[in-house]
Design a protein around this motif. Structure first.
Motif, PDB file in Angstrom:
ATOM      1  N   GLU A   1      49.683  10.694  13.490  1.00 51.02           N
ATOM      2  CA  GLU A   1      51.137  10.543  13.540  1.00 51.02           C
ATOM      3  C   GLU A   1      51.739  11.868  14.001  1.00 51.02           C
ATOM      4  OE1 GLU A   1      52.458   7.704  12.970  1.00 51.02           O
ATOM      5  OE2 GLU A   1      50.924   6.608  11.844  1.00 51.02           O
ATOM      6  N   VAL A   2      52.938  11.807  14.554  1.00 51.63           N
ATOM      7  CA  VAL A   2      53.581  13.025  15.044  1.00 51.63           C
ATOM      8  C   VAL A   2      55.076  12.987  14.755  1.00 51.63           C
ATOM      9  CG1 VAL A   2      53.826  12.029  17.362  1.00 51.63           C
ATOM     10  CG2 VAL A   2      53.930  14.503  17.064  1.00 51.63           C
ATOM     11  N   GLU A   3      55.586  14.133  14.366  1.00 51.50           N
ATOM     12  CA  GLU A   3      57.033  14.337  14.228  1.00 51.50           C
ATOM     13  C   GLU A   3      57.371  15.589  15.034  1.00 51.50           C
ATOM     14  OE1 GLU A   3      57.789  14.792  10.096  1.00 51.50           O
ATOM     15  OE2 GLU A   3      57.092  12.776   9.564  1.00 51.50           O
ATOM     16  N   SER A   4      58.388  15.519  15.856  1.00 52.50           N
ATOM     17  CA  SER A   4      58.708  16.669  16.687  1.00 52.50           C
ATOM     18  C   SER A   4      60.164  16.640  17.132  1.00 52.50           C
ATOM     19  CB  SER A   4      57.787  16.698  17.915  1.00 52.50           C
ATOM     20  OG  SER A   4      57.986  17.876  18.658  1.00 52.50           O
TER      21      SER A   4
ATOM     22  N   LYS B   1      52.444  25.959  33.254  1.00 52.04           N
ATOM     23  CA  LYS B   1      52.751  27.043  32.316  1.00 52.04           C
ATOM     24  C   LYS B   1      51.612  27.348  31.355  1.00 52.04           C
ATOM     25  CE  LYS B   1      57.795  26.477  32.080  1.00 52.04           C
ATOM     26  NZ  LYS B   1      58.928  26.158  31.176  1.00 52.04           N
ATOM     27  N   TYR B   2      50.966  26.287  30.872  1.00 52.45           N
ATOM     28  CA  TYR B   2      50.021  26.479  29.766  1.00 52.45           C
ATOM     29  C   TYR B   2      48.584  26.081  30.085  1.00 52.45           C
ATOM     30  CZ  TYR B   2      54.323  26.875  27.025  1.00 52.45           C
ATOM     31  OH  TYR B   2      55.536  27.254  26.532  1.00 52.45           O
ATOM     32  N   GLY B   3      48.369  25.353  31.184  1.00 53.41           N
ATOM     33  CA  GLY B   3      47.017  24.918  31.519  1.00 53.41           C
ATOM     34  C   GLY B   3      46.585  23.725  30.674  1.00 53.41           C
ATOM     35  N   GLY B   4      45.298  23.372  30.801  1.00 53.55           N
ATOM     36  CA  GLY B   4      44.754  22.266  30.018  1.00 53.55           C
ATOM     37  C   GLY B   4      44.534  21.026  30.870  1.00 53.55           C
ATOM     38  N   THR B   5      43.745  20.085  30.309  1.00 55.48           N
ATOM     39  CA  THR B   5      43.395  18.862  31.044  1.00 55.48           C
ATOM     40  C   THR B   5      44.322  17.709  30.720  1.00 55.48           C
ATOM     41  OG1 THR B   5      41.929  18.175  29.251  1.00 55.48           O
ATOM     42  CG2 THR B   5      40.952  19.455  31.047  1.00 55.48           C
ATOM     43  N   GLY B   6      45.054  17.790  29.611  1.00 53.69           N
ATOM     44  CA  GLY B   6      45.844  16.646  29.187  1.00 53.69           C
ATOM     45  C   GLY B   6      44.991  15.616  28.459  1.00 53.69           C
ATOM     46  N   LEU B   7      43.766  16.014  28.050  1.00 58.03           N
ATOM     47  CA  LEU B   7      42.862  15.090  27.364  1.00 58.03           C
ATOM     48  C   LEU B   7      42.770  15.355  25.867  1.00 58.03           C
ATOM     49  CD1 LEU B   7      39.835  14.865  29.824  1.00 58.03           C
ATOM     50  CD2 LEU B   7      41.462  13.065  29.284  1.00 58.03           C
ATOM     51  N   GLY B   8      43.241  16.521  25.425  1.00 56.84           N
ATOM     52  CA  GLY B   8      43.040  16.926  24.032  1.00 56.84           C
ATOM     53  C   GLY B   8      43.528  15.908  23.027  1.00 56.84           C
ATOM     54  N   LEU B   9      44.799  15.486  23.133  1.00 57.29           N
ATOM     55  CA  LEU B   9      45.362  14.542  22.176  1.00 57.29           C
ATOM     56  C   LEU B   9      44.746  13.154  22.330  1.00 57.29           C
ATOM     57  CD1 LEU B   9      49.133  15.578  22.144  1.00 57.29           C
ATOM     58  CD2 LEU B   9      47.408  15.992  20.394  1.00 57.29           C
ATOM     59  N   SER B  10      44.377  12.800  23.558  1.00 52.30           N
ATOM     60  CA  SER B  10      43.709  11.512  23.773  1.00 52.30           C
ATOM     61  C   SER B  10      42.351  11.493  23.068  1.00 52.30           C
ATOM     62  CB  SER B  10      43.529  11.265  25.268  1.00 52.30           C
ATOM     63  OG  SER B  10      42.840  10.061  25.499  1.00 52.30           O
ATOM     64  N   ILE B  11      41.629  12.611  23.149  1.00 51.00           N
ATOM     65  CA  ILE B  11      40.337  12.725  22.459  1.00 51.00           C
ATOM     66  C   ILE B  11      40.531  12.668  20.954  1.00 51.00           C
ATOM     67  CG2 ILE B  11      38.411  14.300  21.990  1.00 51.00           C
ATOM     68  CD1 ILE B  11      38.716  15.247  24.932  1.00 51.00           C
ATOM     69  N   ILE B  12      41.536  13.380  20.454  1.00 51.63           N
ATOM     70  CA  ILE B  12      41.823  13.371  19.014  1.00 51.63           C
ATOM     71  C   ILE B  12      42.119  11.956  18.548  1.00 51.63           C
ATOM     72  CG2 ILE B  12      43.525  14.084  17.277  1.00 51.63           C
ATOM     73  CD1 ILE B  12      43.734  16.744  18.887  1.00 51.63           C
TER      74      ILE B  12
ATOM     75  N   HIS C   1      53.951   8.952  24.870  1.00 49.62           N
ATOM     76  CA  HIS C   1      53.078   9.160  26.034  1.00 49.62           C
ATOM     77  C   HIS C   1      52.045  10.271  25.831  1.00 49.62           C
ATOM     78  CE1 HIS C   1      55.653   6.496  28.333  1.00 49.62           C
ATOM     79  NE2 HIS C   1      56.707   7.230  27.996  1.00 49.62           N
ATOM     80  N   ILE C   2      52.250  11.136  24.835  1.00 52.18           N
ATOM     81  CA  ILE C   2      51.423  12.345  24.745  1.00 52.18           C
ATOM     82  C   ILE C   2      49.961  12.065  24.410  1.00 52.18           C
ATOM     83  CG2 ILE C   2      53.351  13.865  24.174  1.00 52.18           C
ATOM     84  CD1 ILE C   2      52.473  13.688  21.250  1.00 52.18           C
ATOM     85  N   PHE C   3      49.663  10.859  23.866  1.00 52.59           N
ATOM     86  CA  PHE C   3      48.284  10.544  23.513  1.00 52.59           C
ATOM     87  C   PHE C   3      47.556   9.813  24.639  1.00 52.59           C
ATOM     88  CE2 PHE C   3      50.468  10.823  19.398  1.00 52.59           C
ATOM     89  CZ  PHE C   3      49.694  11.804  18.800  1.00 52.59           C
ATOM     90  N   GLN C   4      48.244   9.627  25.764  1.00 55.58           N
ATOM     91  CA  GLN C   4      47.606   8.989  26.911  1.00 55.58           C
ATOM     92  C   GLN C   4      46.763  10.011  27.675  1.00 55.58           C
ATOM     93  OE1 GLN C   4      50.745   7.245  29.230  1.00 55.58           O
ATOM     94  NE2 GLN C   4      51.325   5.778  27.620  1.00 55.58           N
ATOM     95  N   SER C   5      45.731   9.509  28.332  1.00 57.87           N
ATOM     96  CA  SER C   5      44.809  10.389  29.064  1.00 57.87           C
ATOM     97  C   SER C   5      45.523  11.109  30.195  1.00 57.87           C
ATOM     98  CB  SER C   5      43.672   9.557  29.658  1.00 57.87           C
ATOM     99  OG  SER C   5      43.102   8.756  28.650  1.00 57.87           O
TER     100      SER C   5
END
Length: 786
Positions: free
Chosen positions: A490-493, A467-478, A452-456
């Motif tokens: 790709e992501v491993e976490s 806690k951290y702020g942000g738009t939630g768009l960064g990973l979607s833009i990437i 889900h993290i790459f969704q807008s």
């Protein structure tokens, strides 16, 4: 003599008569044998009268011998075949051909069609054709089976198919054909195609005839308008069908009513147009809103930057820093939303230009290093030495991807480290694939949230924004940007143990001639740089923006005139020769687009050459394109980066004042030309040891320059290996990466015996320049005499 020859002649005549009788008996026996096998035998003269017909033939056609004598041969042949049969026989007679085979239909007394396949031969007398003899076989069953098989296929087909004979009469049609053409209650078999469809255009008739001649015709979509105005769309194909003897037996017509599909396509097109218009309206709204927000933001950022540069008091400095940080953060959020909008609208295109990946990585590291120091975490960079110095690609978008990933990693890491890894993955003659990864020891992501993290507007956890702020768009833009590069992230976490984001990009290789550009581009922008005397017109209706822009321009030794709108700007340009115009786009009375078009329209070459740079708070692609279309040379978004504005002005005026060479060398220091941290640790404020060490180091570098030139000039591989082996450990210790890189490239050169001298000479010059720069930097740093 005559008396003696008379008995001999009589004997000859008798012998000939006996031979003729024998031949007749032989022919009669052959006929009996042929007839016993069920063959048809008949003969007719050139006036088409029957001379002979056997019982098989008489039984087949239903006539007695007496009846047949009253008929001509033509009268039993099917009407549509008469011309064809006539031409066939005419050709056989003219060529005196024997044993020719032909298939055709005849009509019996009961008006039934019978197909025969016959062999014929000509009866000759004195080389003249007297009659035609035929031996034939009833092939009606075979013909019907042949046609019925195809007919059965046509009748049972789920598509609309019709089968026609050579006269374009219906033989068969499928149920779908009857349905599509509303023929359910009509008997169409044996009826002409033209009788069923009397209004066929000439073009369609020609297509049918070409089909009878063997052509295959088709159309994917054709519009048909009926008399009542009804529009139908069909897809069709016409092809010949063949008899068992591979002769054309007629045509097959296949059609498909695609009206519903065409209606759906039209509805889809209209829906798409509406969606595009809605998307454009959204983009336009974002553009307008960004302009409205950026205008005051431009004042906040510009003014805070000016105040910070004017040596404020310590408590003021803290407040100004907070103000600038907040404004910069707001600008990042606005840019994220605009970038997402542009990606979604498909209006971002990648550029292809030479750039230094190492410089890009170094710049990103320096820009984010302060954040990692503030959080007391390590920022590691692993850079593969085999990655080429220069690449061709879009460094802006790559920088955006890496900056976003690293900023995210720093944001979500409170202890440990953040690491950027750049490694060579695959190399070809003209391209190279590079692996990038950003790894951190931060909070990590639960495995259920990874998809889900790459969704807008999506975050890994519900309380991330709080806690951290942000738009939630960064990973979607990437994700969207990497898709433009034909790549994927790709992501491993693991929750609580950190994350790793990685991807691979393919770049074109860059010509070696750009090496000099790399070194020049390493110099950091110095706000103390100045221009030679320059006159500039700033067209801007916002007084605060005028004030901020003029502050920077005046610092750069630029004389500034102002115009509140395009109309005033046009008059001022007519009265004074400016070196450059900075043009806002959205103004009252006359906007920047109109003003630029008016200036370009003035009847003098100087107005065509006058550099005009758009200066706008909007950042939409359509606005940039419109600016270029109106004749503007370039585009600088507001709030502007002073470095970008300086470079753009210099690009079009070339009036940048000379900069002290030692200052350039010190700037190289900031780009890790030499690792002074290690050098400082080694000398530990021992000035005497520093001078001795540096003297030895300078001598070694100067000797290396001379030896390197000699080894490459003579292509002396042995000497090259010796001198590079002796210096490489020192080069690595002080992290003179540029020199290490050049030596590594040269190793590949010397292995190639056919290497061009021009390439070796470039390497020699590069090493000389690097060694000289290292010495200059060290001398400047420690104020050592030359």
């Amino acid at each position: 003599m005559s008396k003696k020859s008379s008995p001999d002649l009589q004997k000859i005549i008798e012998k000939q008569e006996q031979e003729i009788q024998r031949l007749k008996e032989s022919e009669s026996k052959i006929r009996e044998i042929v007839e016993s096998l069920g063959y048809i035998v008949y003969e007719f003269d050139l006036k088409w009268n029957f001379v002979y017909a056997n019982e098989v033939f008489l039984e087949l056609i239903g006539y007695s011998k007496k009846d047949l004598q009253k008929k001509l041969y033509w009268e039993i042949i099917r009407k549509d075949y008469k011309d064809e049969i006539f031409n066939f026989y005419k050709f056989q007679i003219s060529q005196k051909k024997q044993n020719s085979y032909y298939e055709f239909p005849i009509i019996n007394k009961e008006e039934q069609e019978i197909w025969i396949g016959q062999n014929m031969e000509l009866t000759l007398e004195n080389d003249e054709v007297k009659s035609i003899k035929a031996v034939a076989k009833d092939i009606t069953v075979q013909k019907k089976a042949e046609r019925n098989e195809l007919k059965g296929f046509v009748e049972s087909a789920p598509a609309a198919i019709a089968m026609l004979d050579p006269e374009l009469r219906y033989i068969a049609a499928s149920e779908k054909w009857y349905d599509d053409y509303r023929l359910k209650k009509k008997n169409i078999i044996n009826k002409s195609y033209f009788e069923i469809f009397p209004d066929l255009p000439t073009s369609w008739k020609n297509i049918l005839q070409r089909g009878l001649q063997g052509a295959i015709e088709s159309e994917d979509e054709e519009q048909i308008v009926s008399k009542d105005g009804t529009v139908t769309w069909i897809k069709w194909e016409i092809r010949p069908w063949f008899t068992i003897n591979k002769e054309i037996g007629g045509i097959i017509i296949m059609t498909e009513d695609i009206t519903i599909r065409k209606i759906q396509e039209e509805e889809l097109r209209i829906a798409k147009e509406k969606a595009i218009k809605a998307s454009e309206a959204k983009a336009e709204f974002l553009s307008i809103m960004s302009h409205e927000i950026r205008t005051p933001l431009n004042a906040i950022i510009g003014m805070s930057q000016l105040l910070i540069g004017e040596s404020p008091q310590e408590d003021q400095m803290e407040n100004l820093s907070v103000l600038k940080f907040s404004a910069d953060n707001l600008l990042v959020l606005i840019n994220d939303i605009l970038d997402y909008s542009k990606i979604e609208a498909g209006k971002i295109a990648l550029e292809e230009a030479p750039f230094s990946l190492k410089n890009l990585v170094t710049g990103i590291r320096q820009s984010l290093l302060l954040k990692t120091k503030e959080k007391n975490i390590q920022f590691k960079v692993s850079y593969d030495i085999d990655v080429p110095e220069m690449l061709v690609g879009d460094q802006v978008r790559l920088g955006q991807i890496l900056t976003n990933l690293i900023s995210n990693a720093i944001k979500f890491t409170n202890e440990g480290h953040v690491k950027l890894d750049v490694a060579l993955q695959e190399e070809h003659d003209d391209s190279i694939s590079i692996y990038f990864s950003v790894e951190d020891t931060g909070i990590g992501i639960h495995k259920d949230r990874l998809e889900h993290i790459f969704q807008s507007f999506s975050q890994a956890e519900a309380d991330i924004v709080r806690k951290y702020g942000g738009t939630g768009l960064g990973l979607s833009i990437i994700k969207g940007l990497l898709e433009l590069f034909n790549s994927r992230i790709e992501v491993e976490s693991e929750l609580g143990k950190g994350s790793k984001f990685y991807f691979t990009l393919k770049f074109k290789k860059c010509d070696e001639s750009f090496t000099d550009t790399v070194i020049v581009n390493q110099f950091k922008f110095d706000e103390n740089l100045k221009f030679d005397k320059m006159d500039l017109l700033l067209v801007e209706d916002n007084e605060v923006n005028q004030l901020i822009a003029s502050k920077f321009l005046n610092k750069w030794n630029i004389s500034v005139d102002f115009a509140e709108n395009g109309e005033i700007a046009l008059e001022k340009v007519k009265k004074k020769d400016y070196d450059l115009v900075l043009m806002d786009l959205h103004m009252p009375v006359m906007d920047g687009y109109q003003a630029t078009a008016a200036i370009r329209g003035l009847n003098h070459n100087k107005y065509q050459q006058l550099p005009i740079i758009a200066l706008s708070a909007s950042a939409s692609l359509s606005e940039k394109n419109k600016a270029f279309a109106m004749g503007m040379n370039d585009y600088v978004p507001k709030p502007f980066n002073p470095s970008d504005l300086y470079k753009k002005i210099n690009k079009y005026t070339q009036k940048s004042a000379p900069v002290d060479n030692k200052k350039k060398m010190l700037d190289k220091d900031q780009n890790n030309l030499v690792n002074f941290v290690k050098l400082d640790e080694l000398v530990k404020d021992n000035s005497q040891f520093l001078r001795e060490l540096c003297d030895s180091y300078f001598k070694m570098l100067n000797k290396f320059k001379i030896d390197y030139k000699e080894a490459l000039t003579k292509t002396d591989i042995k000497k090259f290996n010796e001198i590079t082996h002796n210096i490489i450990s020192t080069v690595k210790f002080f992290e003179i990466n540029m020199l290490e890189k050049e030596i590594s490239k040269a190793k590949k050169y010397v292995k190639n015996k056919n290497i061009k001298k021009e390439i070796l000479n470039k390497s020699i010059k590069a090493v000389e320049r690097i060694c000289t720069s290292v010495e200059d930097v060290i001398r400047s740093k420690y104020q050592l005499a030359g």
